[in-house]
Design a protein around this motif. Structure first.
Motif, mmCIF file in Angstrom:
data_model
loop_
_atom_site.group_PDB
_atom_site.id
_atom_site.type_symbol
_atom_site.label_atom_id
_atom_site.label_comp_id
_atom_site.label_asym_id
_atom_site.label_seq_id
_atom_site.Cartn_x
_atom_site.Cartn_y
_atom_site.Cartn_z
ATOM 1 N N ILE A 83 0.715 -1.114 0.057
ATOM 2 C CA ILE A 83 0.156 0.106 0.209
ATOM 3 C C ILE A 83 0.971 1.280 0.297
ATOM 4 O O ILE A 83 0.495 2.090 -0.774
ATOM 5 N N VAL A 84 1.950 1.322 0.790
ATOM 6 C CA VAL A 84 2.646 2.582 0.781
ATOM 7 C C VAL A 84 3.413 2.629 -0.484
ATOM 8 O O VAL A 84 3.614 3.819 -0.834
ATOM 9 N N ARG A 85 4.006 1.641 -1.177
ATOM 10 C CA ARG A 85 4.790 1.797 -2.457
ATOM 11 C C ARG A 85 3.575 2.312 -3.396
ATOM 12 O O ARG A 85 3.828 3.125 -4.210
ATOM 13 N N ALA A 86 2.246 1.904 -3.606
ATOM 14 C CA ALA A 86 1.236 2.323 -4.293
ATOM 15 C C ALA A 86 1.085 3.505 -4.219
ATOM 16 O O ALA A 86 1.016 4.622 -5.021
ATOM 17 N N VAL A 87 0.902 4.165 -3.053
ATOM 18 C CA VAL A 87 0.718 5.471 -2.777
ATOM 19 C C VAL A 87 1.701 6.339 -3.231
ATOM 20 O O VAL A 87 1.575 7.381 -3.697
ATOM 21 N N ALA A 88 3.133 5.922 -2.760
ATOM 22 C CA ALA A 88 4.363 6.835 -3.135
ATOM 23 C C ALA A 88 4.342 6.922 -4.450
ATOM 24 O O ALA A 88 4.703 7.915 -5.006
ATOM 25 N N SER A 89 3.727 5.755 -5.288
ATOM 26 C CA SER A 89 4.229 6.018 -6.924
ATOM 27 C C SER A 89 2.783 6.667 -7.509
ATOM 28 O O SER A 89 3.234 7.204 -8.649
ATOM 29 N N LYS A 90 1.766 6.390 -6.912
ATOM 30 C CA LYS A 90 0.739 6.689 -7.837
ATOM 31 C C LYS A 90 -0.076 8.005 -6.935
ATOM 32 O O LYS A 90 -1.378 8.592 -7.357
ATOM 33 N N GLY A 91 0.144 8.120 -5.842
ATOM 34 C CA GLY A 91 -0.450 9.318 -4.935
ATOM 35 C C GLY A 91 -1.793 8.642 -4.321
ATOM 36 O O GLY A 91 -2.132 7.591 -4.478
ATOM 37 N N ALA A 92 -2.595 9.375 -3.853
ATOM 38 C CA ALA A 92 -3.942 8.947 -3.344
ATOM 39 C C ALA A 92 -4.688 8.286 -4.122
ATOM 40 O O ALA A 92 -5.697 7.461 -3.683
ATOM 41 N N GLY A 93 -4.684 8.389 -5.410
ATOM 42 C CA GLY A 93 -5.467 7.795 -6.217
ATOM 43 C C GLY A 93 -5.086 6.379 -6.428
ATOM 44 O O GLY A 93 -6.034 5.462 -6.656
ATOM 45 N N ALA A 94 -4.193 5.843 -5.850
ATOM 46 C CA ALA A 94 -3.962 4.331 -5.359
ATOM 47 C C ALA A 94 -5.076 3.834 -4.656
ATOM 48 O O ALA A 94 -5.323 2.502 -4.827
ATOM 49 N N LEU A 95 -5.742 4.633 -3.844
ATOM 50 C CA LEU A 95 -6.613 4.017 -2.773
ATOM 51 C C LEU A 95 -7.818 3.594 -3.364
ATOM 52 O O LEU A 95 -8.654 2.845 -2.924
ATOM 53 N N SER A 96 -8.032 4.158 -4.684
ATOM 54 C CA SER A 96 -9.237 3.885 -5.386
ATOM 55 C C SER A 96 -9.392 2.559 -6.210
ATOM 56 O O SER A 96 -10.198 2.219 -6.861
ATOM 57 N N ALA A 97 -7.974 2.076 -6.399
ATOM 58 C CA ALA A 97 -7.573 0.776 -7.376
ATOM 59 C C ALA A 97 -8.153 -0.413 -6.462
ATOM 60 O O ALA A 97 -8.078 -0.646 -5.398
ATOM 61 N N PRO A 98 -8.322 -1.242 -7.228
ATOM 62 C CA PRO A 98 -8.648 -2.688 -6.663
ATOM 63 C C PRO A 98 -7.220 -3.318 -6.159
ATOM 64 O O PRO A 98 -6.249 -3.031 -6.700
ATOM 65 N N ILE A 99 -7.453 -4.153 -4.788
ATOM 66 C CA ILE A 99 -6.092 -4.716 -4.506
ATOM 67 C C ILE A 99 -5.160 -5.409 -5.560
ATOM 68 O O ILE A 99 -4.086 -5.336 -5.225
ATOM 69 N N SER A 100 -6.027 -5.964 -6.449
ATOM 70 C CA SER A 100 -5.362 -6.920 -7.579
ATOM 71 C C SER A 100 -4.205 -6.009 -8.253
ATOM 72 O O SER A 100 -3.396 -6.630 -8.723
ATOM 73 N N ALA A 101 -4.384 -4.888 -8.375
ATOM 74 C CA ALA A 101 -3.536 -3.834 -9.103
ATOM 75 C C ALA A 101 -2.194 -3.655 -8.287
ATOM 76 O O ALA A 101 -1.132 -3.086 -8.738
ATOM 77 N N ILE A 102 -2.329 -3.861 -7.024
ATOM 78 C CA ILE A 102 -1.012 -3.404 -6.124
ATOM 79 C C ILE A 102 -0.664 -4.355 -5.048
ATOM 80 O O ILE A 102 0.465 -4.359 -4.800
#
Length: 142
Positions: free
Chosen positions: A56-75
């Motif tokens: 989760i931290v890696r996803a937010v660091a690379s994609k910003g807050a928008g990462a939180l709207s992605a399905p977990i399969s993406a991260i």
């Protein structure tokens, strides 16, 4: 000591989630359950991945807050290292150390049957070392 002995002591209850779960929902799930990772399973109960706080931290660091709207399969981490009940504590500790992860699903016949953490492994290893020290003291004293 083996993974089976750890699971016999701690229990085999494992929470898992569906790959379509949203990341924001997964963050709440981890927090509510006071866990650092959750196994992602397909409808047949097979391991599809694992989602950790680190993912989760890696996803937010690379994609910003928008990462939180992605399905977990993406991260999630899709390539999951697993173990079986017959693995020794030393084998599991080596796998976790070399792979730099803290949670390892336990599977049997392709199905999730438990999960162990580095905390479980270290705790049991310390118990083993303490028991060995007491045995040596008793031997020397006797």
């Amino acid at each position: 000591m083996t993974v089976k002995q750890i699971l016999d002591q701690k229990g085999r209850n494992v929470v898992s989630v569906d790959p379509s779960m949203g990341t924001e929902e997964a963050v709440r799930f981890l927090s509510d359950n006071k866990i650092g990772a959750v196994v992602v399973t397909d409808p047949d109960g097979k391991i599809a991945g694992i989602l950790s706080e680190r993912d989760i931290v890696r996803a937010v660091a690379s994609k910003g807050a928008g990462a939180l709207s992605a399905p977990i399969s993406a991260i999630m981490t899709a390539k999951v290292t697993t173990c079986g009940e017959s693995h020794s504590i030393n084998q599991v500790m080596e796998l976790m150390t070399n792979g730099r992860f803290r949670h390892m699903p336990v599977e049997e016949d392709g199905k999730l049957i438990g999960i162990i953490s580095i905390g479980d492994v270290v705790r049991r290893r310390i118990e083993d070392v303490e028991r060995e020290a007491e045995d040596i003291k008793a031997y020397i004293a006797g």
